[in-house]
Scaffold this motif. Sequence first.
Motif, PDB file in Angstrom:
ATOM      1  N   ARG A 134     -20.813   0.840   9.482  1.00  0.00           N
ATOM      2  CA  ARG A 134     -20.567  -0.124   8.347  1.00  0.00           C
ATOM      3  C   ARG A 134     -19.278   0.212   7.810  1.00  0.00           C
ATOM      4  O   ARG A 134     -18.757   1.516   7.458  1.00  0.00           O
ATOM      5  CB  ARG A 134     -21.661  -0.120   7.529  1.00  0.00           C
ATOM      6  N   ILE A 135     -18.502  -0.617   7.420  1.00  0.00           N
ATOM      7  CA  ILE A 135     -17.093  -0.533   6.743  1.00  0.00           C
ATOM      8  C   ILE A 135     -17.456  -0.874   5.313  1.00  0.00           C
ATOM      9  O   ILE A 135     -16.988   0.051   4.284  1.00  0.00           O
ATOM     10  CB  ILE A 135     -16.129  -1.260   7.168  1.00  0.00           C
ATOM     11  N   ALA A 136     -17.942  -1.996   5.115  1.00  0.00           N
ATOM     12  CA  ALA A 136     -18.156  -2.661   3.783  1.00  0.00           C
ATOM     13  C   ALA A 136     -19.341  -3.598   3.862  1.00  0.00           C
ATOM     14  O   ALA A 136     -19.553  -4.208   4.819  1.00  0.00           O
ATOM     15  CB  ALA A 136     -17.015  -3.086   3.020  1.00  0.00           C
TER      16      ALA A 136
ATOM     17  N   ARG B 241     -10.517 -21.697  19.320  1.00  0.00           N
ATOM     18  CA  ARG B 241      -9.581 -22.182  20.565  1.00  0.00           C
ATOM     19  C   ARG B 241      -8.365 -22.881  19.999  1.00  0.00           C
ATOM     20  O   ARG B 241      -7.360 -22.584  20.401  1.00  0.00           O
ATOM     21  CB  ARG B 241     -10.431 -23.444  21.118  1.00  0.00           C
ATOM     22  N   GLU B 242      -8.445 -23.838  19.111  1.00  0.00           N
ATOM     23  CA  GLU B 242      -7.185 -24.603  18.506  1.00  0.00           C
ATOM     24  C   GLU B 242      -6.646 -23.857  17.384  1.00  0.00           C
ATOM     25  O   GLU B 242      -5.193 -23.611  17.385  1.00  0.00           O
ATOM     26  CB  GLU B 242      -7.791 -25.782  18.010  1.00  0.00           C
ATOM     27  N   ARG B 243      -7.286 -23.238  16.304  1.00  0.00           N
ATOM     28  CA  ARG B 243      -6.533 -22.392  15.369  1.00  0.00           C
ATOM     29  C   ARG B 243      -7.604 -21.429  14.786  1.00  0.00           C
ATOM     30  O   ARG B 243      -8.793 -21.866  14.777  1.00  0.00           O
ATOM     31  CB  ARG B 243      -6.017 -23.322  14.517  1.00  0.00           C
ATOM     32  N   SER B 244      -6.955 -20.402  14.312  1.00  0.00           N
ATOM     33  CA  SER B 244      -7.873 -19.306  13.615  1.00  0.00           C
ATOM     34  C   SER B 244      -8.435 -19.895  12.357  1.00  0.00           C
ATOM     35  O   SER B 244      -7.977 -20.657  11.791  1.00  0.00           O
ATOM     36  CB  SER B 244      -7.233 -18.138  13.449  1.00  0.00           C
ATOM     37  N   LEU B 245      -9.628 -19.710  12.268  1.00  0.00           N
ATOM     38  CA  LEU B 245     -10.546 -19.913  11.125  1.00  0.00           C
ATOM     39  C   LEU B 245     -10.232 -18.571  10.034  1.00  0.00           C
ATOM     40  O   LEU B 245     -10.390 -17.660  10.293  1.00  0.00           O
ATOM     41  CB  LEU B 245     -11.972 -19.822  11.374  1.00  0.00           C
ATOM     42  N   SER B 246      -9.644 -18.860   8.878  1.00  0.00           N
ATOM     43  CA  SER B 246      -9.362 -17.967   7.869  1.00  0.00           C
ATOM     44  C   SER B 246     -10.376 -18.121   6.684  1.00  0.00           C
ATOM     45  O   SER B 246     -10.320 -19.196   6.101  1.00  0.00           O
ATOM     46  CB  SER B 246      -7.898 -18.123   7.293  1.00  0.00           C
ATOM     47  N   LEU B 247     -10.832 -16.886   6.393  1.00  0.00           N
ATOM     48  CA  LEU B 247     -11.892 -17.099   5.168  1.00  0.00           C
ATOM     49  C   LEU B 247     -11.352 -15.936   4.271  1.00  0.00           C
ATOM     50  O   LEU B 247     -11.174 -14.934   4.652  1.00  0.00           O
ATOM     51  CB  LEU B 247     -13.410 -16.687   5.544  1.00  0.00           C
ATOM     52  N   PRO B 248     -11.440 -16.161   3.002  1.00  0.00           N
ATOM     53  CA  PRO B 248     -10.852 -15.107   2.077  1.00  0.00           C
ATOM     54  C   PRO B 248     -12.099 -14.247   1.619  1.00  0.00           C
ATOM     55  O   PRO B 248     -13.188 -14.590   1.680  1.00  0.00           O
ATOM     56  CB  PRO B 248     -10.651 -16.023   0.649  1.00  0.00           C
ATOM     57  N   VAL B 249     -11.617 -12.786   1.337  1.00  0.00           N
ATOM     58  CA  VAL B 249     -12.608 -11.670   1.222  1.00  0.00           C
ATOM     59  C   VAL B 249     -12.427 -11.576  -0.213  1.00  0.00           C
ATOM     60  O   VAL B 249     -11.427 -11.086  -0.650  1.00  0.00           O
ATOM     61  CB  VAL B 249     -12.391 -10.451   2.028  1.00  0.00           C
ATOM     62  N   PRO B 250     -13.517 -11.964  -1.015  1.00  0.00           N
ATOM     63  CA  PRO B 250     -13.528 -11.652  -2.528  1.00  0.00           C
ATOM     64  C   PRO B 250     -13.624 -10.447  -2.864  1.00  0.00           C
ATOM     65  O   PRO B 250     -14.414  -9.597  -2.329  1.00  0.00           O
ATOM     66  CB  PRO B 250     -14.782 -12.649  -3.091  1.00  0.00           C
ATOM     67  N   GLN B 251     -12.917  -9.731  -3.958  1.00  0.00           N
ATOM     68  CA  GLN B 251     -12.919  -8.500  -4.305  1.00  0.00           C
ATOM     69  C   GLN B 251     -13.126  -7.564  -3.162  1.00  0.00           C
ATOM     70  O   GLN B 251     -13.977  -6.876  -3.134  1.00  0.00           O
ATOM     71  CB  GLN B 251     -13.897  -8.138  -5.272  1.00  0.00           C
ATOM     72  N   PRO B 252     -12.266  -7.446  -2.099  1.00  0.00           N
ATOM     73  CA  PRO B 252     -12.424  -6.733  -0.985  1.00  0.00           C
ATOM     74  C   PRO B 252     -12.549  -4.892  -1.361  1.00  0.00           C
ATOM     75  O   PRO B 252     -11.718  -4.697  -2.121  1.00  0.00           O
ATOM     76  CB  PRO B 252     -11.112  -6.812  -0.198  1.00  0.00           C
ATOM     77  N   PRO B 253     -13.363  -4.075  -0.785  1.00  0.00           N
ATOM     78  CA  PRO B 253     -13.665  -3.059  -1.487  1.00  0.00           C
ATOM     79  C   PRO B 253     -12.350  -1.957  -0.703  1.00  0.00           C
ATOM     80  O   PRO B 253     -11.623  -2.426   0.201  1.00  0.00           O
ATOM     81  CB  PRO B 253     -14.914  -2.535  -0.494  1.00  0.00           C
ATOM     82  N   SER B 254     -12.105  -1.033  -1.433  1.00  0.00           N
ATOM     83  CA  SER B 254     -10.835  -0.113  -1.101  1.00  0.00           C
ATOM     84  C   SER B 254     -11.137   0.262   0.718  1.00  0.00           C
ATOM     85  O   SER B 254     -10.096   0.515   1.317  1.00  0.00           O
ATOM     86  CB  SER B 254     -10.600   1.287  -1.726  1.00  0.00           C
ATOM     87  N   SER B 255     -12.171   0.563   1.182  1.00  0.00           N
ATOM     88  CA  SER B 255     -12.298   0.873   2.459  1.00  0.00           C
ATOM     89  C   SER B 255     -11.972  -0.117   3.342  1.00  0.00           C
ATOM     90  O   SER B 255     -11.462   0.176   4.697  1.00  0.00           O
ATOM     91  CB  SER B 255     -13.957   1.220   2.783  1.00  0.00           C
ATOM     92  N   LEU B 256     -11.615  -1.545   3.010  1.00  0.00           N
ATOM     93  CA  LEU B 256     -11.461  -2.322   3.952  1.00  0.00           C
ATOM     94  C   LEU B 256      -9.726  -2.737   4.099  1.00  0.00           C
ATOM     95  O   LEU B 256      -9.475  -3.168   5.004  1.00  0.00           O
ATOM     96  CB  LEU B 256     -11.985  -3.733   3.581  1.00  0.00           C
TER      97      LEU B 256
END
Length: 370
Positions: free
Chosen positions: A368-370, A260-275
Motif C-alpha cells: 500500500r502506498i496510500a 482505448r480512445e483516450r485516458s480517463l483522468s480522475l483528480p486525487v483530492p488531498q493526495p498524501p505526501s507518499s503519493l
Amino acid sequence: MAFLEINRLHKQYGNVEVLKGVDIAIEEGGFLVLVGPSGCGKSTLLNTIAGLEGITSGEISIDGTVVNDLHPSKRDIAMVFQSYALYPSMSVAENIAFGLEMRGVSKAEREEAIQGVAGMLQIEHLLKRRPGQLSGGQRQRVAMGRALVRDPKLFLFDEPLSNLDAKLRVDMRTEIKRLHQKLGTTIVYVTHDQIEAMTLATQIAVLKDGILQQVGSPDEVYSKPANMFVADFMGSPTMNLIEARIENGGDTLCVEIPQRERSLSLPVPQPPSSLHSYSGKSVVLGIRPEDITDPDGADPKAEHIAQAHCSVEVVEPTGADTFVVTQLGGKEVTGRMRNATGLSVGADVPFAFNMGKIHFFDPATELRIA
C-alpha cells in the motif's frame, strides 16, 4: 501482556516451511479470525495453539504461560472441529458431558452444566437423541456445547460452519457472535470465508503462503489493506485493482487510467505526501465496488465525487443492489448501483467515483502506498 501471544512462530514439515515467522497477539475476550485461501497455513497455526502440532521455533503463550511443550490436555483449551467429532453411540447429553466425566466431575455437576449449555444453545429437546438423528446445524450446536461446558480459557474453532448450507451458516454465525458477546470468552476461529471473518472478528489475521499479511480490526483490514493480496481477498465483490499512472494536475495530482480512445483522468483530492513521489510513475489504483455508483446513488456525505462516462458490459441485479461491470485500464471493473437504475448492456452512462475512498499500491512490491 496480551492473553494469547504468538511470537516468531515457524513450522516446517521436512524442508517445507508452512508457517514463516508469525507474530499475533490478542487481548482476553477477543475474537481472532485466521483467514486466507486453502493451504495458507491457518489450520496449522490453530493446531499449534491447540498443541496438536509441534512448532519448529518461536513461542506460544496463553494467559502468561508459555505452552510450547505443554500437552494439549494441559493448555485449558476447547476445540470445535469442522467434522463435529461427535461419538455416534452416545446421546447428545453424553457427548456434551464426556469431557467432564473424564475429568472426574460429579454427576450432579455434569447434569447442571449440560442443562446450562443446552438452554444457551436451545438444544434441550435434543439431549436424548444421538448424532445420527440430528441435522448438520444441530450437530454443530452439540459440538459447541461440548466445548462450552468445559469453561476453558481459550476456544478454538476450525472452519466449524463449512459443512452447512448457506442459510444455516448465516444463522449459526449469528449464534456464535451472540455467544461471544454474552460470555466474553477468548476465541480463535479459522475460516476461508472472508464474510465470516468480517462479521465475527474483533481482530482479523490474513495469511498467505504461511506469511502473515496483516493483523487488525475488520475495519482496518477492509478500509486500509496493507497490500494488494489483502485488498483483493477481503470484500465481496473484491476490490477493483486497476493499472494506472500518477500525473501532476497543476494544483493536485491526477490518476490516469489508459483507455482505448483516450485516458480517463480522475483528480486525487488531498493526495498524501507518499503519493507525490510516484508522480509520472505507474501505480495500481484500488477502489471498492460500493465506491463506484450511479451519480444519484453516490454517498451524499462524500466530499469528492468524480464522474466519468463508461460503457456498461454486464448488469447483475441482486435485489437490493445492481452490480454493473465496465472496462477500465483493460480490466473488468465492478460498480455497485441502486436497484432502479434501469441500465442496459451497451449503454454509455455516467459512473460516480468516490475519490475519498480510493487506494494506491506499488505495482512492484504490491504494498500500500496510500
